[in-house]
Design a protein around this motif. Structure first.
Motif, PDB file in Angstrom:
ATOM      1  N   TYR A 114     -44.964  63.323  42.306  1.00  0.00           N
ATOM      2  CA  TYR A 114     -46.237  62.826  41.790  1.00  0.00           C
ATOM      3  C   TYR A 114     -46.425  63.244  40.329  1.00  0.00           C
ATOM      4  O   TYR A 114     -46.790  62.423  39.473  1.00  0.00           O
ATOM      5  CB  TYR A 114     -47.381  63.352  42.655  1.00  0.00           C
ATOM      6  CG  TYR A 114     -48.754  62.968  42.154  1.00  0.00           C
ATOM      7  CD1 TYR A 114     -49.257  61.685  42.369  1.00  0.00           C
ATOM      8  CD2 TYR A 114     -49.537  63.893  41.452  1.00  0.00           C
ATOM      9  CE1 TYR A 114     -50.523  61.340  41.900  1.00  0.00           C
ATOM     10  CE2 TYR A 114     -50.792  63.547  40.994  1.00  0.00           C
ATOM     11  CZ  TYR A 114     -51.269  62.268  41.213  1.00  0.00           C
ATOM     12  OH  TYR A 114     -52.509  61.928  40.746  1.00  0.00           O
ATOM     13  N   ARG A 115     -46.168  64.533  40.023  1.00  0.00           N
ATOM     14  CA  ARG A 115     -46.329  65.011  38.659  1.00  0.00           C
ATOM     15  C   ARG A 115     -45.352  64.316  37.717  1.00  0.00           C
ATOM     16  O   ARG A 115     -45.712  63.968  36.582  1.00  0.00           O
ATOM     17  CB  ARG A 115     -46.133  66.521  38.600  1.00  0.00           C
ATOM     18  CG  ARG A 115     -47.248  67.323  39.232  1.00  0.00           C
ATOM     19  CD  ARG A 115     -47.237  68.778  38.733  1.00  0.00           C
ATOM     20  NE  ARG A 115     -45.941  69.404  38.982  1.00  0.00           N
ATOM     21  CZ  ARG A 115     -45.670  70.151  40.042  1.00  0.00           C
ATOM     22  NH1 ARG A 115     -46.614  70.333  40.979  1.00  0.00           N
ATOM     23  NH2 ARG A 115     -44.494  70.705  40.173  1.00  0.00           N
ATOM     24  N   ALA A 116     -44.113  64.133  38.167  1.00  0.00           N
ATOM     25  CA  ALA A 116     -43.109  63.475  37.320  1.00  0.00           C
ATOM     26  C   ALA A 116     -43.515  62.043  36.992  1.00  0.00           C
ATOM     27  O   ALA A 116     -43.346  61.578  35.846  1.00  0.00           O
ATOM     28  CB  ALA A 116     -41.748  63.499  38.022  1.00  0.00           C
ATOM     29  N   LEU A 117     -44.050  61.330  37.981  1.00  0.00           N
ATOM     30  CA  LEU A 117     -44.457  59.949  37.752  1.00  0.00           C
ATOM     31  C   LEU A 117     -45.706  59.877  36.869  1.00  0.00           C
ATOM     32  O   LEU A 117     -45.821  58.987  36.024  1.00  0.00           O
ATOM     33  CB  LEU A 117     -44.712  59.260  39.093  1.00  0.00           C
ATOM     34  CG  LEU A 117     -43.469  59.043  39.967  1.00  0.00           C
ATOM     35  CD1 LEU A 117     -43.858  58.454  41.320  1.00  0.00           C
ATOM     36  CD2 LEU A 117     -42.448  58.147  39.264  1.00  0.00           C
ATOM     37  N   LYS A 118     -46.628  60.802  37.042  1.00  0.00           N
ATOM     38  CA  LYS A 118     -47.823  60.830  36.191  1.00  0.00           C
ATOM     39  C   LYS A 118     -47.422  61.115  34.746  1.00  0.00           C
ATOM     40  O   LYS A 118     -47.961  60.502  33.804  1.00  0.00           O
ATOM     41  CB  LYS A 118     -48.810  61.885  36.689  1.00  0.00           C
ATOM     42  CG  LYS A 118     -49.491  61.519  37.998  1.00  0.00           C
ATOM     43  CD  LYS A 118     -50.558  60.462  37.797  1.00  0.00           C
ATOM     44  CE  LYS A 118     -51.786  61.033  37.120  1.00  0.00           C
ATOM     45  NZ  LYS A 118     -52.875  60.029  37.000  1.00  0.00           N
ATOM     46  N   ASP A 119     -46.481  62.044  34.539  1.00  0.00           N
ATOM     47  CA  ASP A 119     -46.003  62.348  33.181  1.00  0.00           C
ATOM     48  C   ASP A 119     -45.325  61.122  32.570  1.00  0.00           C
ATOM     49  O   ASP A 119     -45.471  60.863  31.374  1.00  0.00           O
ATOM     50  CB  ASP A 119     -45.026  63.516  33.221  1.00  0.00           C
ATOM     51  CG  ASP A 119     -45.704  64.849  33.503  1.00  0.00           C
ATOM     52  OD1 ASP A 119     -46.947  64.915  33.380  1.00  0.00           O
ATOM     53  OD2 ASP A 119     -45.005  65.811  33.877  1.00  0.00           O
ATOM     54  N   LEU A 120     -44.586  60.392  33.400  1.00  0.00           N
ATOM     55  CA  LEU A 120     -43.898  59.199  32.921  1.00  0.00           C
ATOM     56  C   LEU A 120     -44.889  58.158  32.424  1.00  0.00           C
ATOM     57  O   LEU A 120     -44.678  57.500  31.404  1.00  0.00           O
ATOM     58  CB  LEU A 120     -43.035  58.620  34.049  1.00  0.00           C
ATOM     59  CG  LEU A 120     -42.243  57.347  33.749  1.00  0.00           C
ATOM     60  CD1 LEU A 120     -41.245  57.597  32.641  1.00  0.00           C
ATOM     61  CD2 LEU A 120     -41.526  56.863  35.002  1.00  0.00           C
ATOM     62  N   MET A 121     -46.002  58.035  33.115  1.00  0.00           N
ATOM     63  CA  MET A 121     -47.000  57.055  32.718  1.00  0.00           C
ATOM     64  C   MET A 121     -47.696  57.420  31.409  1.00  0.00           C
ATOM     65  O   MET A 121     -48.194  56.554  30.687  1.00  0.00           O
ATOM     66  CB  MET A 121     -48.034  56.882  33.842  1.00  0.00           C
ATOM     67  CG  MET A 121     -47.486  56.280  35.110  1.00  0.00           C
ATOM     68  SD  MET A 121     -48.696  56.210  36.437  1.00  0.00           S
ATOM     69  CE  MET A 121     -49.799  54.957  35.822  1.00  0.00           C
ATOM     70  N   LYS A 122     -47.711  58.711  31.082  1.00  0.00           N
ATOM     71  CA  LYS A 122     -48.327  59.141  29.827  1.00  0.00           C
ATOM     72  C   LYS A 122     -47.502  58.689  28.619  1.00  0.00           C
ATOM     73  O   LYS A 122     -48.005  58.626  27.515  1.00  0.00           O
ATOM     74  CB  LYS A 122     -48.486  60.662  29.802  1.00  0.00           C
ATOM     75  CG  LYS A 122     -49.456  61.216  30.828  1.00  0.00           C
ATOM     76  CD  LYS A 122     -49.484  62.716  30.799  1.00  0.00           C
ATOM     77  CE  LYS A 122     -50.392  63.288  31.888  1.00  0.00           C
ATOM     78  NZ  LYS A 122     -50.374  64.769  31.905  1.00  0.00           N
TER      79      LYS A 122
END
Length: 373
Positions: free
Chosen positions: A365-373
């Motif tokens: 979840y954190r990796a995907l949220k960072d990717l969206m940033k």
């Protein structure tokens, strides 16, 4: 926020996507869409979890150069062209902020099309060895997430790869063993054995299990047994049991099912699990520390299921039994030996707890949220 998950083929590809989709819906009130393959299991499993799904027309590639293999691949090439148009239409209509593939050939046209448009894209590979779809998509996506540290060496760009573990649905952590047994209606102290050879089933293993079931019925069903045959072989297994004179109505402790929809409950109740060694199953077994007998499928790319299984068996967390030496009697004898050794079962559970990536869902979840940033 709009998130598109694409997956298909088997529950091992679908369930990780469902676990992540729930997190995005619960934490971000995200609008989620799944994309799978025409006729795939995802068309059954995804709507049951309350998510919409669209499909593309896509089939696999055969490595065989036989006439049938060539014909199949020509059809796949034709379908690939069609699936690209379908994927483009889905992306036009849904306008996702993030596209995540969790395995299966349905992922390819959708993730590839999203990457070409500059939409943030990621793939998750649960197995120790990447499948063909993941290998091809790894070249175009922004992020590759893998289940095992040993997997990083299989990718040409290690900077793009993060070790996250494999997501496990939150349902697996809701019930303890006692509560799960109550949910299943077990009021006695008999142990519970859970058998599943994959969502579609396995011909050879189901043949062995007919011998297994016959023996447990003959010897008095010394445990509760939940046996998921798989959609392909359920009818044949029931007919063979009937031919042998076994009427399951006479053996209430033997629960033979076409498919196990309440897997989190059944696995929580189990004392021993008999299973293939797909990465999603490995993750679930490890997450809730269930001793198991793993019989890897020999019909997979790069023998990756055996590699998955050895990650547990080499550490004492599971019993590895290769299919060529497997039989109904050997499985039955091994199960009864394990159930009789309570200290051994507890030791296996401790090993599994040490091996599990307990926060895999959070890492992804954190990796995907960072990717969206």
């Amino acid at each position: 926020m709009k998130v598109l998950f694409t997956c298909g083929g088997t529950a091992g590809h679908i369930n990780p996507g469902l676990a992540l989709a729930r997190m995005f819906r619960e934490r971000n009130n995200a609008e989620v869409l799944f994309v799978g393959a025409d006729g795939g299991m995802e068309q059954l499993l995804v709507p049951r979890e309350g998510f919409p799904i669209k499909t593309v027309t896509i089939t696999s590639f055969y490595r065989s150069l036989s006439l049938n293999g060539i014909r199949h691949n020509l059809t796949t090439a034709k379908n690939l062209s069609k699936s690209r148009r379908q994927a483009a239409k889905i992306l036009d209509e849904f306008q996702p902020d993030l596209v995540v593939g969790t395995g299966g050939y349905a992922s390819y046209p959708v993730v590839r099309a999203a990457a070409k448009r500059g939409i943030p894209t990621a793939v998750h590979e649960s197995n120790a060895f990447p499948g063909l779809t993941t290998k091809m998509l790894a070249q175009v996506v922004d992020l590759v997430m893998v289940g095992f540290e040993e997997s990083k060496s299989h990718y040409p760009d290690p900077e793009k790869v993060q070790v996250t573990g494999t997501p496990v649905r939150g349902d697996f952590f809701v019930l303890d063993r006692r509560e799960a047994r109550q949910r299943l209606g077990y009021t006695d102290d008999l142990p519970v054995v859970l058998t599943t050879w994959g969502s579609l089933g396995a011909l050879k293993m189901n043949q062995h299990m007919v011998d297994f079931v016959e023996r447990e019925c003959t010897e008095g069903t010394p445990f509760h047994h939940i046996y998921g045959v798989g959609q392909r072989y359920y009818k044949g297994v029931m007919e063979e049991l009937d031919r042998r004179g076994i009427d399951l109505k006479d053996y209430p402790n033997v629960d033979v099912r076409e498919y196990i929809y309440d897997m989190p409950v059944c696995m929580a109740a189990a004392d021993v699990v008999l299973s293939r060694a797909g990465a999603s199953t490995i993750a679930e077994i490890s997450a809730i520390a269930k001793p198991s007998i793993l019989v890897p499928s020999p019909n997979v790319t790069a023998n990756h299921q055996e590699k998955n299984a050895r990650l547990l068996s080499d550490q004492g967390g599971a019993v590895l039994m290769l299919e060529p030496v497997c039989s109904g009697d050997r499985l039955y004898d091994t199960v009864t030996e394990m159930l009789a050794d309570k200290d051994g079962l507890r030791a296996m559970s401790r090993k599994l707890s040490q091996l599990s990536v307990s926060d895999a869902n959070e890492r992804i979840y954190r990796a995907l949220k960072d990717l969206m940033k």
